[in-house]
Design a protein around this motif. Sequence first.
Motif, short mmCIF file in Angstrom:
data_model
loop_
_atom_site.label_atom_id
_atom_site.label_comp_id
_atom_site.label_asym_id
_atom_site.label_seq_id
_atom_site.Cartn_x
_atom_site.Cartn_y
_atom_site.Cartn_z
N HIS A 154 49.55 40.27 43.72
CA HIS A 154 49.48 39.99 41.95
C HIS A 154 48.60 39.28 42.34
O HIS A 154 48.24 37.26 42.84
CB HIS A 154 50.20 39.26 41.70
CG HIS A 154 51.24 40.70 40.95
ND1 HIS A 154 51.20 41.95 39.79
CD2 HIS A 154 52.06 41.10 41.79
CE1 HIS A 154 51.90 42.87 39.76
NE2 HIS A 154 53.21 42.04 40.59
N PHE A 155 46.92 38.88 41.06
CA PHE A 155 45.68 38.66 41.34
C PHE A 155 45.22 37.41 39.87
O PHE A 155 45.38 39.20 39.21
CB PHE A 155 44.91 39.40 41.75
CG PHE A 155 44.78 40.15 43.19
CD1 PHE A 155 44.01 39.87 44.59
CD2 PHE A 155 45.40 41.75 43.49
CE1 PHE A 155 44.66 40.53 45.60
CE2 PHE A 155 45.14 41.81 44.66
CZ PHE A 155 45.35 41.28 45.69
N PHE A 156 45.72 36.43 40.22
CA PHE A 156 45.11 35.32 39.18
C PHE A 156 43.90 35.28 38.92
O PHE A 156 43.37 34.74 39.49
CB PHE A 156 45.60 34.65 38.51
CG PHE A 156 47.53 35.64 37.88
CD1 PHE A 156 47.97 35.71 36.76
CD2 PHE A 156 48.22 35.54 39.17
CE1 PHE A 156 49.23 36.23 36.68
CE2 PHE A 156 49.49 36.08 38.91
CZ PHE A 156 49.99 36.37 37.42
N THR A 157 42.72 36.03 37.90
CA THR A 157 41.77 35.77 38.47
C THR A 157 41.06 34.67 36.83
O THR A 157 41.25 34.79 35.98
CB THR A 157 40.42 36.61 37.66
OG1 THR A 157 41.19 37.23 36.65
CG2 THR A 157 41.04 37.93 39.10
N THR A 158 39.94 34.39 37.02
CA THR A 158 39.32 33.24 36.36
C THR A 158 37.97 33.57 35.46
O THR A 158 37.38 33.24 34.17
CB THR A 158 38.31 32.25 37.02
OG1 THR A 158 37.67 32.62 37.66
CG2 THR A 158 39.54 31.58 37.31
N SER A 159 37.50 34.93 35.19
CA SER A 159 36.41 35.77 35.03
C SER A 159 36.62 37.00 34.79
O SER A 159 36.78 38.02 35.90
CB SER A 159 35.26 35.08 35.32
OG SER A 159 34.46 35.60 37.20
N GLU A 160 35.52 37.89 34.89
CA GLU A 160 35.46 39.04 34.56
C GLU A 160 34.77 39.18 35.61
O GLU A 160 34.84 40.93 36.13
CB GLU A 160 35.14 40.41 33.33
CG GLU A 160 34.53 41.15 33.33
CD GLU A 160 35.45 42.19 33.42
OE1 GLU A 160 35.92 43.39 34.01
OE2 GLU A 160 36.74 41.62 32.78
#
Length: 373
Positions: A154-160
Amino acid sequence: MTKEILMLKITIIAGARPNFMKIAPIIKAIEKAKSEGENIDFRLVHTGQHYDNKMSGSFFDQLGIPEPHVNLESGGGSQAEQTAKIMVNFEKELLANPADVVLVVGDVTSTMACSITAKKLNIEVVHVEAGIRSGDLSMPEEINRMVTDSITDHFFTTSEIANENLRKAGIEEDRIHYVGNTMIDTLLANQDRLINPEIKVDGESLKAGEYLVLTLHRPANVDEEEKLKDMMQAIIDGSGELTVIFPVHPRTARILKNLGIEHDNLHYVEPLSYLEFNYLVKHAKAVITDSGGITEETTVMGVPCMTLRDNTERPETITMGTNELVGTNPENLKPYLEKLMNDQWKQGSEIPLWDGKTAERIIKSLIHIHSNS
């Protein structure tokens, strides 16, 4: 309503200075969820990748991070040696203390090494700050990001932008979680706790807006002595009457000592703690740096920033923030410094979800994922 689940055990990895401000709010969010009755707990593993107190210990104290459950003491040596030590020691740790999830942050050696170790033991890997890319394979951090993201669950991201990088790599949408930036959680939570480092120049305290902050540590900028000398001269020449405060990374200090670079307006200081450094940044006229994380902090604080790199994995700090990508050629600095001196620097804007609530979104998401699995 969340259905009853067995205890969700999360092992959190911290290895180097950039990790610490990213894990602090995650730990607080887990503790908050526990206090609200969620069946969740964590184990904090410090790999020991950085072991100097200024680079490590003071962060735990200032950010309210609890003492790690274990320190793997895997610092020192080449990158290959360090990676191997972390993997061997972390495997023993996981076998002795099994986890449902190994949560890694950022892009340091510990991030990659612990991800590989966890996956080989069939443990789910969660990557916070996933999907960012510079496109520069000469950077060790880029390799760490790519390898980690290739085996992440699972990937938790900071930006589009990071989301799109993951989509292009074929990651399914339901594994990408756009949550924001935990480092900004820490920055916003500590705005009222910043500490004046009380730096004096010629017996006088620094005045807000009358000095620059400089940080340099990347090999592309500091390993070639003549190039570093030219860069330092360009900074001195372009800064006019402004004082330049340079908290010197240990790696850079050794090289600077050989060069003997000195100037009345240039002041070297010891590495600063998190709260002291961000006080310095908040009140600076501008920051000149080759760090990625600092560009995020300057954007949120509205401080002009010049990045001495040819690429960045945080393009949103340029398109929406106060950062400009100057490059590694010292001659490139002049027009940016002129723009700063003429008060013509661009105004930044707010970046979506960089609101101080990222860690809460991460933990709520993990609880939801595991209650439905």
